[in-house]
Design an enzyme around this catalytic site. Structure first.
Site, PDB file in Angstrom:
ATOM      1  N   ALA A 140       0.817  -1.140   0.315  1.00  0.00           N
ATOM      2  CA  ALA A 140       0.066   0.132   0.052  1.00  0.00           C
ATOM      3  C   ALA A 140       0.886   1.331   0.096  1.00  0.00           C
ATOM      4  CB  ALA A 140      -0.989  -0.014   1.327  1.00  0.00           C
ATOM      5  N   ILE A 177       2.734  -1.841   4.227  1.00  0.00           N
ATOM      6  CA  ILE A 177       3.101  -0.287   3.953  1.00  0.00           C
ATOM      7  C   ILE A 177       4.465  -0.321   3.153  1.00  0.00           C
ATOM      8  CG2 ILE A 177       3.422   1.691   4.883  1.00  0.00           C
ATOM      9  CD1 ILE A 177       2.323   0.942   7.513  1.00  0.00           C
ATOM     10  N   CYS A 178       4.235   0.104   1.911  1.00  0.00           N
ATOM     11  CA  CYS A 178       5.360   0.405   0.904  1.00  0.00           C
ATOM     12  C   CYS A 178       6.525   0.838   1.137  1.00  0.00           C
ATOM     13  CB  CYS A 178       4.597   1.100  -0.473  1.00  0.00           C
ATOM     14  SG  CYS A 178       6.275   1.270  -1.521  1.00  0.00           S
ATOM     15  N   PHE A 179       6.519   2.142   2.217  1.00  0.00           N
ATOM     16  CA  PHE A 179       7.750   2.944   2.408  1.00  0.00           C
ATOM     17  C   PHE A 179       8.618   2.313   3.504  1.00  0.00           C
ATOM     18  CE2 PHE A 179       6.301   5.421  -1.042  1.00  0.00           C
ATOM     19  CZ  PHE A 179       7.270   6.313  -1.188  1.00  0.00           C
TER      20      PHE A 179
END
Length: 287
Positions: A81, A143-145
């Site tokens: 995401a 969570i992507c980052f």
């Protein structure tokens, strides 16, 4: 010799329009209606996009999405995401058969992300490619980052941008998020955690894992500043010439119809891939 690509700055749109336009660019290039194309865009409202195969029922807090007025959409591409807010987003489409595109997904990332690397250089940021150790890749996160993956941009080990890719109908689509700033409070409020203590611990550790252009340069960047820098970056990094791409009225109608029928639908956004396939969604995605 420079290759000529189309260039489209579509500005700020709803999440469903942004994803529908990316898919439409892929379709038009597959049909030979447009050349390879680079697109820049922003988001009309804060938006959470999730990967094509990502499960959302046990990871996303939909009440929090409503609280923050945050739009929600599922991408055609894979990955985790991403909260899109104060950022520049890019997408590009190019034929899989183009001689400049490697067959390997990782090698294609490396080539196409040269535009992102050069864009940061235009802004005085000496970023580098992230090539994490094999075992890091096993640490999955919603969570992507929270962690870099191969050939994304990092500075001092902190992730700067997130990218995702798919290949469909003989065309490679890659898009990526280049944040100017990031609302970490909102980001972690949008996900479900076993406890508030766990949420806070994750939020506190996040500052050591990701950074933004505003933090690095101690300056407030604008969308216009970013498009200027990264347009030059892609021209330099990919050795291409960019010419404006004008969408026809019929093209925009196609985009809006796709947004309404697919990217605004609960079936696409919240169902698992098998359930979507049963409802007629059968796209082939590589991550």
């Amino acid at each position: 010799m420079e290759k000529v690509w189309g260039y489209l700055d579509s500005g700020f749109c709803d999440a469903s329009i942004n994803m529908a336009l990316d898919e439409s660019l892929l379709n038009w290039h597959s049909n030979g209606e447009i050349p390879p194309t680079l697109r820049f865009y922003g988001w009309k409202e804060p938006s959470l996009s999730v990967g094509h195969f990502q499960k959302v029922d046990r990871s996303i807090d939909f009440d929090a999405l409503q609280k923050y007025g945050c739009q929600f959409v599922r991408r055609l591409t894979g990955g985790s995401a991403v909260l899109h807010d104060n950022e520049l987003t890019y997408s590009l489409v190019i034929s899989e058969d183009d001689p400049s595109i490697p067959k390997s997904v990782q090698d294609a990332y490396y080539i196409l992300s040269k535009g992102v690397l050069e864009g940061y250089k235009q802004l005085g940021v000496q970023a580098d490619y992230a090539i994490p150790k094999r075992e890091i890749g096993k640490d999955r996160t919603a969570i992507c980052f929270e962690k870099p993956v191969y050939y994304e941009m990092v500075v001092d080990g902190k992730k700067l941008s997130g990218n995702a890719q798919t290949r469909k109908k003989g065309v490679l689509l890659q898009h990526g998020s280049i944040p100017m700033s990031m609302d970490i409070q909102m980001l972690f409020d949008l996900f479900l955690f076993p406890s508030e203590k766990m949420r806070q611990r994750k939020r506190d550790s996040f500052v050591n894992k990701a950074t933004t252009i505003n933090q690095l340069r101690n300056n407030e960047h604008t969308y216009e500043m970013m498009t200027t820098a990264f347009k030059k970056g892609f021209q330099t990094g990919l050795d291409i010439e960019l010419k404006p791409l004008q969408l026809t009225e019929d093209m925009w109608k196609e985009v809006y119809q796709l947004a309404q029928t697919k990217y605004e639908s609960e079936t696409w956004n919240q169902k698992l891939s098998k359930e979507r396939a049963m409802n007629g969604e059968t796209s082939r995605v590589h991550t």
